[in-house]
Motif scaffolding. Structure first.
Motif, mmCIF file in Angstrom:
data_model
loop_
_atom_site.group_PDB
_atom_site.id
_atom_site.type_symbol
_atom_site.label_atom_id
_atom_site.label_comp_id
_atom_site.label_asym_id
_atom_site.label_seq_id
_atom_site.Cartn_x
_atom_site.Cartn_y
_atom_site.Cartn_z
ATOM 1 N N ILE A 195 12.680 65.536 93.771
ATOM 2 C CA ILE A 195 12.408 65.608 92.317
ATOM 3 C C ILE A 195 10.933 65.906 91.960
ATOM 4 N N ARG A 196 10.032 65.163 92.751
ATOM 5 C CA ARG A 196 8.521 65.464 92.259
ATOM 6 C C ARG A 196 8.300 67.075 92.450
ATOM 7 N N SER A 197 8.503 67.699 93.558
ATOM 8 C CA SER A 197 8.279 69.066 93.591
ATOM 9 C C SER A 197 8.855 69.893 92.605
ATOM 10 N N ALA A 198 10.194 69.726 92.238
ATOM 11 C CA ALA A 198 10.937 70.468 91.506
ATOM 12 C C ALA A 198 10.231 70.528 89.994
ATOM 13 N N MET A 199 9.861 69.243 89.648
ATOM 14 C CA MET A 199 9.129 69.106 88.243
ATOM 15 C C MET A 199 7.725 69.492 88.202
ATOM 16 N N ASN A 200 7.237 69.894 89.491
ATOM 17 C CA ASN A 200 5.722 70.349 89.273
ATOM 18 C C ASN A 200 5.811 71.647 89.629
ATOM 19 N N GLY A 201 6.974 72.530 89.785
ATOM 20 C CA GLY A 201 7.472 73.953 90.275
ATOM 21 C C GLY A 201 6.922 74.282 91.523
ATOM 22 N N ARG A 202 6.856 73.274 92.449
ATOM 23 C CA ARG A 202 6.589 73.594 93.815
ATOM 24 C C ARG A 202 7.919 73.649 94.567
ATOM 25 N N ALA A 203 7.786 74.591 95.824
ATOM 26 C CA ALA A 203 8.997 74.440 96.583
ATOM 27 C C ALA A 203 9.309 73.348 97.547
ATOM 28 N N ILE A 204 10.462 72.809 97.631
ATOM 29 C CA ILE A 204 10.781 71.932 98.386
ATOM 30 C C ILE A 204 10.794 72.178 99.932
ATOM 31 N N GLU A 205 10.436 71.276 100.930
ATOM 32 C CA GLU A 205 10.571 71.652 102.155
ATOM 33 C C GLU A 205 11.915 70.614 102.832
ATOM 34 N N VAL A 206 12.901 71.463 103.455
ATOM 35 C CA VAL A 206 13.772 70.850 104.193
ATOM 36 C C VAL A 206 14.061 71.308 105.664
ATOM 37 N N MET A 221 23.233 67.654 103.130
ATOM 38 C CA MET A 221 21.918 68.359 102.460
ATOM 39 C C MET A 221 22.260 69.383 101.520
ATOM 40 N N ASN A 222 23.233 70.427 101.718
ATOM 41 C CA ASN A 222 23.337 71.375 101.025
ATOM 42 C C ASN A 222 23.955 70.969 99.607
ATOM 43 N N ASP A 281 15.371 76.928 89.000
ATOM 44 C CA ASP A 281 14.427 77.763 89.688
ATOM 45 C C ASP A 281 13.975 77.239 91.138
ATOM 46 N N LEU A 282 14.539 76.091 91.430
ATOM 47 C CA LEU A 282 13.998 75.241 92.686
ATOM 48 C C LEU A 282 13.918 76.587 94.053
ATOM 49 N N GLN A 283 12.780 76.135 94.481
ATOM 50 C CA GLN A 283 12.658 76.998 95.880
ATOM 51 C C GLN A 283 12.806 76.243 96.809
ATOM 52 N N ILE A 284 13.403 76.755 97.897
ATOM 53 C CA ILE A 284 13.632 75.898 99.415
ATOM 54 C C ILE A 284 13.041 76.684 100.333
ATOM 55 N N ARG A 331 12.554 76.242 104.520
ATOM 56 C CA ARG A 331 13.587 75.503 105.631
ATOM 57 C C ARG A 331 12.454 75.425 106.763
ATOM 58 N N LYS A 332 12.553 74.383 107.163
ATOM 59 C CA LYS A 332 11.446 73.807 108.446
ATOM 60 C C LYS A 332 12.298 73.449 109.585
ATOM 61 N N PRO A 333 11.746 73.554 110.917
ATOM 62 C CA PRO A 333 12.443 72.890 111.977
ATOM 63 C C PRO A 333 12.633 71.360 111.892
ATOM 64 N N GLU A 334 13.645 70.935 112.311
ATOM 65 C CA GLU A 334 14.094 69.382 112.448
ATOM 66 C C GLU A 334 12.732 68.638 112.859
ATOM 67 N N ARG A 335 12.564 67.310 112.267
ATOM 68 C CA ARG A 335 11.377 66.436 112.793
ATOM 69 C C ARG A 335 11.872 65.562 113.926
ATOM 70 N N VAL A 336 10.952 65.263 114.745
ATOM 71 C CA VAL A 336 11.004 64.481 115.614
ATOM 72 C C VAL A 336 11.467 63.125 114.993
ATOM 73 N N GLY A 337 12.360 62.430 115.736
ATOM 74 C CA GLY A 337 12.679 60.853 115.110
ATOM 75 C C GLY A 337 13.699 60.873 114.128
ATOM 76 N N ASP A 338 13.933 61.940 113.236
ATOM 77 C CA ASP A 338 14.935 61.843 112.335
ATOM 78 C C ASP A 338 16.279 62.046 112.894
ATOM 79 N N VAL A 339 17.318 61.139 112.622
ATOM 80 C CA VAL A 339 18.588 61.375 113.137
ATOM 81 C C VAL A 339 19.167 62.376 112.171
#
Ligand SMILES: NC(=O)c1ccc[n+]([C@@H]2O[C@H](COP(=O)([O-])OP(=O)(O)OC[C@H]3O[C@@H](n4cnc5c(N)ncnc54)[C@H](O)[C@@H]3O)[C@@H](O)[C@H]2O)c1
Length: 315
Positions: free
Chosen positions: A196-207, A249-250, A262-265, A267-275
């Motif tokens: 929400i923060r990124s979207a409100m500030n017009g920044r891309a979100i990282e998934v 997520m989708n 206008d949300l920009q997405i 995509r990044k690799p999976e993070r270690v430790g996240d289920v």
């Protein structure tokens, strides 16, 4: 009842304190850990403390003597121990910090609760104690200690210490395992708040990663479940507090895009430790606590975005 909420300046603790205030005397203890902005915590706390009979003490639970003085003076009937350093990824870089705040401080709370005659200790645990599981709703007995981050290990240790100190002092003990909590004043490091923060500030979100799903649980449902747990019928009770409906997520991104076309997405690799997935079986909490998660992800997102737009300085 006279109730202590540790970590009561944090996201869940402030909401819980606000809920308890209608019926109980509430004292909050928190050190305003800089994991995220202490000013933000103070702002949320001001809303809560201003709304009723709530005392607030700035103190570090790692100081056992200081805590003992607070507990002796307070003569609490029940203690909600929510204070912790949260977050999976940072725990990989700083495991010792998690031992200090999540294990050492928990021993101090459990021991001083026993020494000062507290009747009921309620501990904030996490779905992370289930480790990597996919494809089915998880029941409480499925936890086996095989977790994949230092944060999760600190919660397993905290639970284990709860059993130990319940045995040593005999108080009633309740462990609540939360599943990805979100809503107004949501922790700024967590996905929905960050998006929400990124979207409100017009920044891309990282998934991170593909195909993940989370059992997102709206804060009011968690606060209701925590309050209901005061009447847990079990002497030693362990309960999942989730929504019971994992959201891919989708689907979450589609929901966000309906507010931010206008949300920009990125995509990044999976993070270690996240289920990959969390999914709560909440039937035990429903049967024994009368817990009923009520807020759908669509409704919860709408409320979270409305709050963020009304308080942009805290998003
Ligand atoms: N938010 C979630 O989705 C989620 C999910 C599972 C479990 N939990 C657990 O729920 C609890 C509350 O989480 P939250 O999201 O509100 O986090 P939060 O960071 O907003 O709140 C935790 C609070 O604990 C305080 N704290 C940390 N160490 C302390 C110490 N040594 N002495 C005094 N205060 C200290 C911090 O200042 C903070 O205000 C934590 O135990 C967390 O691990 C949260």
């Amino acid at each position: 009842m006279n109730i202590l909420v540790t970590g009561g300046a944090g996201f869940i603790g402030s909401h819980l304190a606000a809920k308890l205030l209608a019926e109980h005397d509430v004292t909050i203890v928190d050190m305003l850990h800089p994991y995220y902005s202490p000013e933000r915590k103070r702002a949320h706390l001001e809303e809560v403390v201003g709304s009723g009979a709530c005392r607030w003490i700035e103190a570090d639970l790692r100081d056992e003597e200081g805590l003992r003085l607070i507990m002796e003076a307070g003569r609490f009937d029940a203690v909600y121990h929510l204070a912790a350093v949260p977050g999976v990824t940072p725990s990989i870089a700083d495991p010792h910090g998690y031992v200090d705040h999540n294990i050492h401080a928990t021993i101090n709370v459990l021991r001083t609760a026993g020494e000062t005659g507290v009747n009921h200790v309620l501990f904030a645990s996490s779905s992370s104690v289930y480790g990597e599981r996919e494809g089915e709703a998880i029941r409480e007995e499925a936890a086996n200690g095989r977790v994949i981050s230092p944060y999760a290990a600190s919660k397993v240790a905290g639970e284990s210490l709860c059993h130990t100190y319940k045995y040593l002092y005999g108080y009633r003990m309740t462990i609540l395992r939360f599943f990805t909590v979100y809503g107004p004043w949501g922790r700024p490091d967590m996905a929905i708040a960050k998006f929400i923060r990124s979207a409100m500030n017009g920044r891309a979100i990282e998934v991170f990663g593909e195909g993940s799903a989370r059992d997102y649980t709206y804060i009011d449902d968690i606060a209701d479940g925590l309050k209901a747990a005061l009447n847990s019928p079990e002497d030693v009770g362990v309960y999942n507090l989730g929504c019971g409906r994992p959201v891919e997520m989708n689907r979450l991104l589609d929901g966000l895009q309906s507010y931010f076309p206008d949300l920009q997405i990125v995509r990044k690799p999976e993070r270690v430790g996240d289920v990959k997935m969390t999914w709560a079986d909440t039937s035990k909490a429903e049967a024994l606590l009368g817990y009923r998660p009520k807020v759908s992800i669509e409704e919860g997102l709408a409320r979270s975005i409305a709050w963020a737009r009304s308080r942009p300085e805290h998003v």
